[in-house]
Scaffold this active site. Structure first.
Site, short mmCIF file in Angstrom:
data_model
loop_
_atom_site.label_atom_id
_atom_site.label_comp_id
_atom_site.label_asym_id
_atom_site.label_seq_id
_atom_site.Cartn_x
_atom_site.Cartn_y
_atom_site.Cartn_z
N TYR A 260 -12.93 13.85 -23.60
CA TYR A 260 -13.52 14.96 -22.85
C TYR A 260 -12.56 16.16 -22.95
O TYR A 260 -12.06 16.69 -21.98
CB TYR A 260 -13.85 14.59 -21.39
N GLY B 69 -6.61 22.64 -22.97
CA GLY B 69 -5.25 22.06 -22.88
C GLY B 69 -4.99 21.12 -24.04
O GLY B 69 -3.95 21.19 -24.71
N HIS B 70 -5.96 20.23 -24.30
CA HIS B 70 -5.82 19.32 -25.45
C HIS B 70 -5.78 20.12 -26.76
O HIS B 70 -5.01 19.81 -27.67
CB HIS B 70 -7.00 18.35 -25.52
N LYS C 46 1.04 19.03 -17.56
CA LYS C 46 0.33 18.85 -16.28
C LYS C 46 0.64 17.46 -15.74
O LYS C 46 0.81 17.28 -14.55
CB LYS C 46 -1.18 19.03 -16.44
N ASP C 47 0.72 16.48 -16.67
CA ASP C 47 1.14 15.12 -16.28
C ASP C 47 2.67 15.06 -16.43
O ASP C 47 3.18 14.40 -17.34
CB ASP C 47 0.45 14.10 -17.18
O1 PAF Z 1 -2.71 11.78 -20.49
C1 PAF Z 1 -3.62 11.04 -20.89
O2 PAF Z 1 -4.70 11.46 -21.23
C2 PAF Z 1 -3.37 9.52 -20.96
O3 PAF Z 1 -2.60 9.08 -19.88
C3 PAF Z 1 -2.77 9.06 -22.29
C4 PAF Z 1 -1.37 9.63 -22.52
C5 PAF Z 1 -3.67 9.47 -23.44
C6 PAF Z 1 -2.65 7.54 -22.31
O4 PAF Z 1 -3.89 6.93 -22.12
#
Ligand code: PAF
Length: 279
Positions: A29, A33-34, A146-147
């Site tokens: 999704y 950002g991705h 963000k994470d």
């Molecule tokens: O950040 C994410 O989307 C997930 O935690 C990851 C790093 C793809 C692992 O499933």
């Protein structure tokens, strides 16, 4: 752009390619950002692999595994435009076949923040990231800030286990109104989307006070909590000022202090963070 769903095919695809491989692990999704991670990967590497896998073992009981948004066709378009060469989108059975029993666990740094409110979450993340790194064997792997804790946990794992990969952290991408991009934003209705702005408002309130000279973590936390408290649908999971290297709580803030928070808007749990001294 190719989409590959088996480990064997992925290895075959990579065997025929020279130069630096970059991996952008995602749960799909995809959003801007991705895409920013993939563009940076494209800039640095010869081959860009984007993985799309909603990893069941990083979700706890009662969390949003079933409702996590999914749309592989849309992901293919976004990844292709951002410069990915291939999407690796394995099934759960491909990643965790019957009899699967191996897990990777980072201690210490996983005990706080998201690790405290989502027991087992980081064990699921470090396990799947290890598997993806073993399958793709990239020279670099890119993750969003963000994470923040996830990035710190992965860096710790890579250093502790002598994994031969460079981990690249990329800045948070925000909507013009401040909301940090997240796949989970798709689950917010219009009213909740407005309420969700309290996360970035919390960060900006604390940053503003910090820039005026406030250094007490208790005062900065209280200022950050105010915009969240004003939203009826918002429920704080945690809001903490911590040392950005160790993630240990601080009582006095400095330029490098991390303000990290997790807030539930209805049933959607969102996270956000900032470094107080950074622009
Ligand atoms: O950040 C994410 O989307 C997930 O935690 C990851 C790093 C793809 C692992 O499933």
């Amino acid at each position: 752009m190719e989409t590959i769903d088996t480990i064997q095919e992925m290895r075959r695809f990579l065997a025929g390619r020279d130069g630096l491989v970059a991996l952008v692990p995602t749960m799909g999704y995809l959003h801007e950002g991705h895409a920013s991670l993939m563009r940076e990967a494209r800039r640095r590497a010869d081959t860009v692999v984007a993985s799309v896998f909603v990893n069941p073992i990083q979700f706890g009981v009662g969390e949003d595994l079933e409702s996590y948004p999914r749309d592989l066709e849309r992901d293919r378009l976004i990844a292709g435009e951002a410069g990915a060469d291939v999407i690796f989108a394995p099934t759960v059975a491909e990643m965790y076949p019957q009899g699967y029993q191996s897990f990777v666990n980072v201690e210490g740094i996983t005990g706080r923040l998201c690790g405290a409110s989502r027991p087992g979450h980081f064990r699921g993340v470090t396990t799947v990231v290890t598997k993806l790194l073993n399958i793709v064997q990239p020279g670099i792997a890119l993750f969003g800030m963000k994470d923040f804790q996830q990035l710190a946990v992965i860096r710790t794992m890579v250093a502790d286990l002598n994994m031969n990969v460079e981990i690249v952290g990329m800045p948070i991408v925000r909507e013009p109104d401040g909301l940090a991009l997240s796949s989970r934003n798709a689950r917010l209705d219009d009213a909740q989307r407005k309420s969700a702005l309290c996360l970035s408002r919390a960060l900006f309130a604390a940053k503003e006070a910090f820039s005026r000279g406030e250094r007490s973590a208790a005062t900065l936390s209280a200022l950050a909590l105010a915009p969240i408290g004003a939203e009826v649908e918002a429920q704080v999971d945690y809001l903490e000022l911590c040392d950005s290297a160790t993630l240990e709580p601080v009582t006095t803030a400095d330029e490098k202090t991390l303000l990290a928070l997790a807030v539930k808007i209805g049933t959607v749990r969102l996270i956000d963070n900032c470094i107080l001294g950074e622009e």
